[in-house]
Write a protein that holds these residues in place. Structure first.
Motif, short mmCIF file in Angstrom:
data_model
loop_
_atom_site.label_atom_id
_atom_site.label_comp_id
_atom_site.label_asym_id
_atom_site.label_seq_id
_atom_site.Cartn_x
_atom_site.Cartn_y
_atom_site.Cartn_z
N ALA A 338 0.83 -1.20 0.00
CA ALA A 338 0.00 0.00 0.00
C ALA A 338 0.87 1.26 0.00
O ALA A 338 0.55 2.25 -0.69
N LEU A 339 1.98 1.27 0.76
CA LEU A 339 2.88 2.42 0.76
C LEU A 339 3.46 2.67 -0.62
O LEU A 339 3.54 3.83 -1.07
N TYR A 340 3.85 1.62 -1.31
CA TYR A 340 4.46 1.75 -2.64
C TYR A 340 3.46 2.36 -3.62
O TYR A 340 3.78 3.33 -4.34
N ASN A 341 2.25 1.84 -3.63
CA ASN A 341 1.26 2.35 -4.58
C ASN A 341 0.78 3.75 -4.20
O ASN A 341 0.51 4.58 -5.07
N ARG A 342 0.69 4.03 -2.90
CA ARG A 342 0.28 5.37 -2.50
C ARG A 342 1.36 6.39 -2.87
O ARG A 342 1.04 7.53 -3.24
N ALA A 343 2.62 5.99 -2.80
CA ALA A 343 3.70 6.89 -3.21
C ALA A 343 3.56 7.27 -4.67
O ALA A 343 3.78 8.43 -5.06
N MET A 344 3.18 6.31 -5.51
CA MET A 344 3.02 6.61 -6.93
C MET A 344 1.82 7.54 -7.17
O MET A 344 1.86 8.40 -8.05
N ILE A 345 0.75 7.37 -6.37
CA ILE A 345 -0.39 8.27 -6.50
C ILE A 345 -0.01 9.68 -6.07
O ILE A 345 -0.33 10.67 -6.75
N TYR A 346 0.71 9.80 -4.96
CA TYR A 346 1.17 11.11 -4.52
C TYR A 346 2.05 11.76 -5.59
O TYR A 346 1.99 12.98 -5.82
N THR A 347 2.88 10.95 -6.26
CA THR A 347 3.72 11.48 -7.33
C THR A 347 2.86 12.03 -8.46
O THR A 347 3.12 13.13 -8.98
N ALA A 348 1.85 11.27 -8.85
CA ALA A 348 0.96 11.73 -9.93
C ALA A 348 0.22 13.00 -9.54
O ALA A 348 -0.08 13.85 -10.39
N LYS A 349 -0.05 13.16 -8.25
CA LYS A 349 -0.75 14.36 -7.76
C LYS A 349 0.23 15.49 -7.42
O LYS A 349 -0.19 16.54 -6.92
N ARG A 350 1.54 15.25 -7.67
CA ARG A 350 2.60 16.22 -7.41
C ARG A 350 2.73 16.58 -5.92
O ARG A 350 3.18 17.67 -5.57
N ASP A 351 2.34 15.64 -5.06
CA ASP A 351 2.55 15.81 -3.62
C ASP A 351 3.84 15.07 -3.28
O ASP A 351 3.85 13.96 -2.74
N TYR A 352 4.98 15.70 -3.63
CA TYR A 352 6.25 15.00 -3.57
C TYR A 352 6.71 14.73 -2.14
O TYR A 352 7.36 13.71 -1.87
N ALA A 353 6.37 15.59 -1.21
CA ALA A 353 6.78 15.37 0.18
C ALA A 353 6.16 14.09 0.72
O ALA A 353 6.84 13.27 1.35
N THR A 375 11.51 4.22 -8.39
CA THR A 375 10.40 5.14 -8.14
C THR A 375 10.89 6.36 -7.37
O THR A 375 10.47 7.49 -7.64
N ARG A 376 11.81 6.16 -6.43
CA ARG A 376 12.36 7.31 -5.70
C ARG A 376 13.15 8.22 -6.63
O ARG A 376 13.11 9.44 -6.50
N PHE A 377 13.87 7.60 -7.61
CA PHE A 377 14.55 8.41 -8.63
C PHE A 377 13.54 9.28 -9.37
O PHE A 377 13.78 10.47 -9.61
N THR A 378 12.41 8.68 -9.74
CA THR A 378 11.39 9.42 -10.47
C THR A 378 10.91 10.63 -9.67
O THR A 378 10.75 11.73 -10.20
N ILE A 379 10.68 10.41 -8.36
CA ILE A 379 10.17 11.49 -7.52
C ILE A 379 11.22 12.60 -7.39
O ILE A 379 10.91 13.79 -7.55
N TYR A 380 12.48 12.23 -7.10
CA TYR A 380 13.53 13.24 -6.99
C TYR A 380 13.69 14.00 -8.31
O TYR A 380 13.91 15.22 -8.32
N ASN A 381 13.58 13.25 -9.42
CA ASN A 381 13.75 13.87 -10.73
C ASN A 381 12.66 14.92 -10.98
O ASN A 381 12.94 16.03 -11.46
N GLU A 382 11.43 14.60 -10.64
CA GLU A 382 10.34 15.54 -10.87
C GLU A 382 10.40 16.71 -9.88
O GLU A 382 9.88 17.79 -10.15
N MET A 383 11.00 16.47 -8.72
CA MET A 383 11.18 17.56 -7.75
C MET A 383 12.31 18.51 -8.15
O MET A 383 12.42 19.60 -7.60
N GLY A 384 13.15 18.06 -9.11
CA GLY A 384 14.30 18.87 -9.51
C GLY A 384 15.53 18.63 -8.67
O GLY A 384 16.52 19.36 -8.78
N GLY A 437 10.95 11.94 -17.46
CA GLY A 437 11.82 13.10 -17.23
C GLY A 437 13.25 12.86 -17.64
O GLY A 437 14.05 13.78 -17.62
N ASP A 438 13.62 11.62 -18.02
CA ASP A 438 15.01 11.36 -18.35
C ASP A 438 15.05 10.28 -19.41
O ASP A 438 14.57 9.18 -19.21
N SER A 439 15.65 10.57 -20.57
CA SER A 439 15.67 9.63 -21.68
C SER A 439 16.57 8.46 -21.42
O SER A 439 16.58 7.50 -22.19
#
Length: 736
Positions: A338-353, A375-384, A437-439
């Motif tokens: 549940a934590l893993y999937n909720r993290a991906m939903i938060y990412t889609a909603k741009r709630d990176y924290a 997935t953590r790479f994806t979140i950091y990448n979108e956060m800049g 965000g990264d080719s």
């Protein structure tokens, strides 16, 4: 002897003794004319005659109590029946049958420890009761001792060699100890003797599924349904074969689950499994409806929330999916799927924290889970956050390449294998949020990401929805108080009241205090005091008004007479009934000042102080107090608890053998967090009064809280035996 005793049936059982006594009367009359000698002889005769019907009456009462207990047992009133069997055991502890029947009642209440102990006591008194071995076997099997159960079943089978239930239970126990050949032979003997016994085919089918013989299992299930088409378990097993037998026949599985649900509409797990099948058949609406039904039947189960969250993610209903995963985590805070999937939903909603907070917990728990790192790479990448993003990307790629090298030749492609170890099947689509965000996220990353997400994004099913029950178990739910969920908490303090306890099962004789009797005997109180555990208080306007009138009476009386401690106690009790605890405390204190050794005044002042503290805590909770105010409230509560303990200690000093005072002391210590001290206090109460069921219950509760299941189970079993019905619900919850 009076005429009405001449026709009493009790005397017909002993005519010879009575004739001797009558002859003795005439002998005394004619041979000893001295009146004094005659009177002495007559007294001796009367004493002997009176002793005879008392013994006969005791025998009749014991038999009557047994009959009433058996009647209650027949009508599934297990708690009531145990109380009658307790009386029979107390009167005649050498009899085996009261222990045996009490064991049956406890077995139906799922008190397996108590059932085993009582069955053992019955066997010790009469080793030829075959049913006692059966009951003990079932209890041992449910306590995780199948080897001991087999011994009991074998012994019972020497007395009843063709008993169907015993053979069936033995086969189940043999399967539990992995003696599959022995279980198969037992089933063979069972079905040879009872070829139309459908449960035998059902049990053997389960054994065959365990050893992987699906063809034989299918044949036995078909035979069982041919004999009885109302076997829900057979449909469930057949659906399992359709799903896992290699062909994945979802239509057949759905048909069988439909039949099982018709027969067992309250089984939440069946809806979960049918929802999975419906999903695989592209029936999204049906799957969601089944999850809704499952949640309504068992709202504390996490699987339907998790699965429904996955389906909602797949349809991009992220807000409601987020609610489902959050509900899973509220019920099971360490559910990493549940934590893993909720993290991906938060990412889609741009709630990176929030996304980072969830994925960090997953990575910490599964440091080798490449998908979580990616997935953590994806979140950091979108956060800049390029620095941490590059570190996670390099780490994830290294893990993906290592996986490909290890599994490439063995499985062809790493992305085609479900490494989760789950036997529930793959999802048809991905719920992952791919990074754009990264080719550099090339084909290696794509394949490995799908592989890893399958571990955490797979629909779950429930195994063993319908367990095979031992034949002795009664499947009727009426009277099974352990199934009635209720708030689990300590039993309250003993107190004094003008209103009796409504608990018809509890032994009110144990709640008697001689000090209360002495106070009532003074006739100085306007109402009669009674000891109570669950004080109902006044329940009508007239009763409430009577206490106001009583307060007015005491006010008038005390203003015109010399004050007495008993008067202050009486007015304090009226204030207690009216919930004016501060006024009650003042009156009890005045009574103590006048009579420093007034035990009941200390007893009630402790209760009044405790109730005032609880009322104040409730008031503070409703107020949105500042932090500093809460600190002040905490200090005030600590001081109040110290005063309450001081009053109870005074009661114990004045009446050291008052078990209820030691019990109350245990409650206060438990409220302060001193569990060890509370257990010691309950133990002392039980030394003084071994029949105090609530002390067993509270001590068992604290043992369970400390993780001491052995002592906790023993205490809760004793509490249930003594009429504390809530102990059975707690036992069931703790042993799920």
């Amino acid at each position: 002897m009076p005429d009405y005793l001449e026709s009493d049936d009790r005397y017909k059982q002993i005519p010879k003794k009575r004739e001797k006594h009558v002859g003795l009367v005439f002998f005394c009359y004619f041979c000893f004319m001295n009146r004094l000698i005659y009177i002495i002889a007559l007294i001796i005769l009367s004493s002997a005659a009176l002793a005879i019907p008392q013994r006969a009456c005791a025998q009749i009462n014991a038999e009557q109590v047994m009959r009433i207990g058996q009647n209650a047992l027949y009508f599934d009133d297990y708690i009531v029946s145990i109380q009658y069997f307790n009386q029979a055991i107390q009167a005649k502890p050498y009899l085996a049958m009261p222990y045996f029947f009490r064991a049956i009642a406890k077995l139906n209440l799922e008190d397996y420890l108590g059932a085993e102990e009582d069955a053992t006591a019955a066997i010790e008194r009469n080793p030829f009761i075959a049913d006692a071995y059966e009951v003990r076997g079932v209890a041992r099997q449910n306590r995780g001792n199948p080897a001991g159960a087999i011994e009991d079943y074998d012994h019972a089978l020497t007395l009843l060699p063709d008993n169907r239930g015993l053979m069936f239970n033995k086969a189940l126990a043999q399967e539990d100890v992995k003696d599959y050949d022995g279980a198969s032979e037992t089933y063979r003997q069972l079905l040879r003797s009872y070829p139309r016994y459908e449960n035998g085919y059902l049990g053997r089918a389960r054994l065959e599924l365990t050893v992987g013989d699906t063809i034989a299992a299918q044949a036995d299930l078909d035979k069982a349904l041919e004999l009885n088409d109302k076997l829900a378990g057979a449909y469930v097993m057949r659906a399992d074969i359709a799903l896992k037998g290699g062909g994945e026949n979802f239509e057949q599985a759905r048909s069988d689950l439909d039949e099982a649900i018709k027969l067992q509409p309250k089984q939440a797990g069946l809806y979960i499994n049918r929802a999975y099948v419906r999903y695989r058949l592209d029936d999204f609406r049906g799957a969601l409806a089944d999850y809704e039904t499952s949640i309504s039947l068992d709202p504390l189960q996490t699987v339907p929330y998790f699965n429904r969250g996955l389906l909602r993610m797949e349809t991009l209903d992220n807000d409601r999916a987020l609610t489902d995963f959050s509900q899973v985590l509220q019920l099971a805070p360490n559910d990493y799927r549940a934590l893993y999937n909720r993290a991906m939903i938060y990412t889609a909603k741009r709630d990176y924290a929030s996304a980072i907070a969830d994925i960090l917990r997953v990575v910490e728990a599964f440091p080798d889970f490449a998908g979580a790192v990616y997935t953590r790479f994806t979140i950091y990448n979108e956060m800049g956050d390029r620095k941490h993003a590059i570190e996670d990307y390099d780490r994830a790629m290294a893990m993906f390449r290592a996986d490909r090298q290890r599994l490439g030749q063995e499985n062809g492609a790493a992305g085609d294998k479900d490494k989760s170890g789950s036997n529930t099947g793959h999802r048809k689509g991905s719920t992952g949020v791919a990074s754009d965000g990264d080719s550099r996220a090339g084909s290696d990353a794509d394949n490995s990401e799908a592989d890893d997400m399958a571990r955490f994004s797979t629909l779950l099913t429930i195994d063993n929805n319908i367990e095979l029950e031992e034949e002795h178990n009664n499947k009727n739910i009426r009277g099974k108080v352990q199934d009635r969920n209720q708030t689990i908490t300590l039993e309250p303090l003993f107190s004094l009241s003008y209103y009796a306890d409504n608990d018809a099962i509890a032994n009110s004789a144990l709640y008697y205090l001689p000090e209360v009797g002495a106070a009532n005997d003074t006739r100085a109180l306007r109402h009669s005091l009674t000891v109570t555990l669950h004080d109902t208080g006044p329940s009508s306007e007239d009763e409430i008004q009577s206490h106001f009138q009583s307060v007015d009476y005491y006010n008038s009386y005390l203003s015109t007479h010399n004050p007495r401690a008993i008067d202050y106690l009486g007015r304090g009790m009226d204030f207690m009934m009216l919930h004016n605890y501060s006024a009650a405390i003042e009156d009890f204190s005045r009574a103590i000042k006048l009579t420093p050794d007034f035990t009941l005044a200390y007893f009630m002042r402790a209760n009044a102080r405790y109730k005032e503290l609880k009322a104040q805590e409730g008031s503070d909770a409703m107020d949105n107090r500042r932090v500093t105010d809460r600190h002040i409230a905490g200090a005030r509560a600590a001081n109040a608890m110290a005063e309450i303990l001081a009053d109870i200690d005074c009661v114990i000093a004045l009446a050291p053998r008052m078990a209820l005072a030691h019990y109350n002391r245990g409650n206060i210590l438990a409220a302060t967090g001193d569990s060890d001290g509370a257990i010691a206090a309950y133990t002392k109460a039980l030394e003084l009064e071994p029949g105090l069921g609530v002390a067993y219950y509270n001590r068992g509760y604290l043992y369970m809280q400390q993780g001491d299941s052995r002592n906790g189970t023993a205490d809760l079993s004793h509490a249930g035996e003594l009429g504390i019905a809530s102990s059975y619900n707690l036992l069931k919850r703790m042993h799920k």
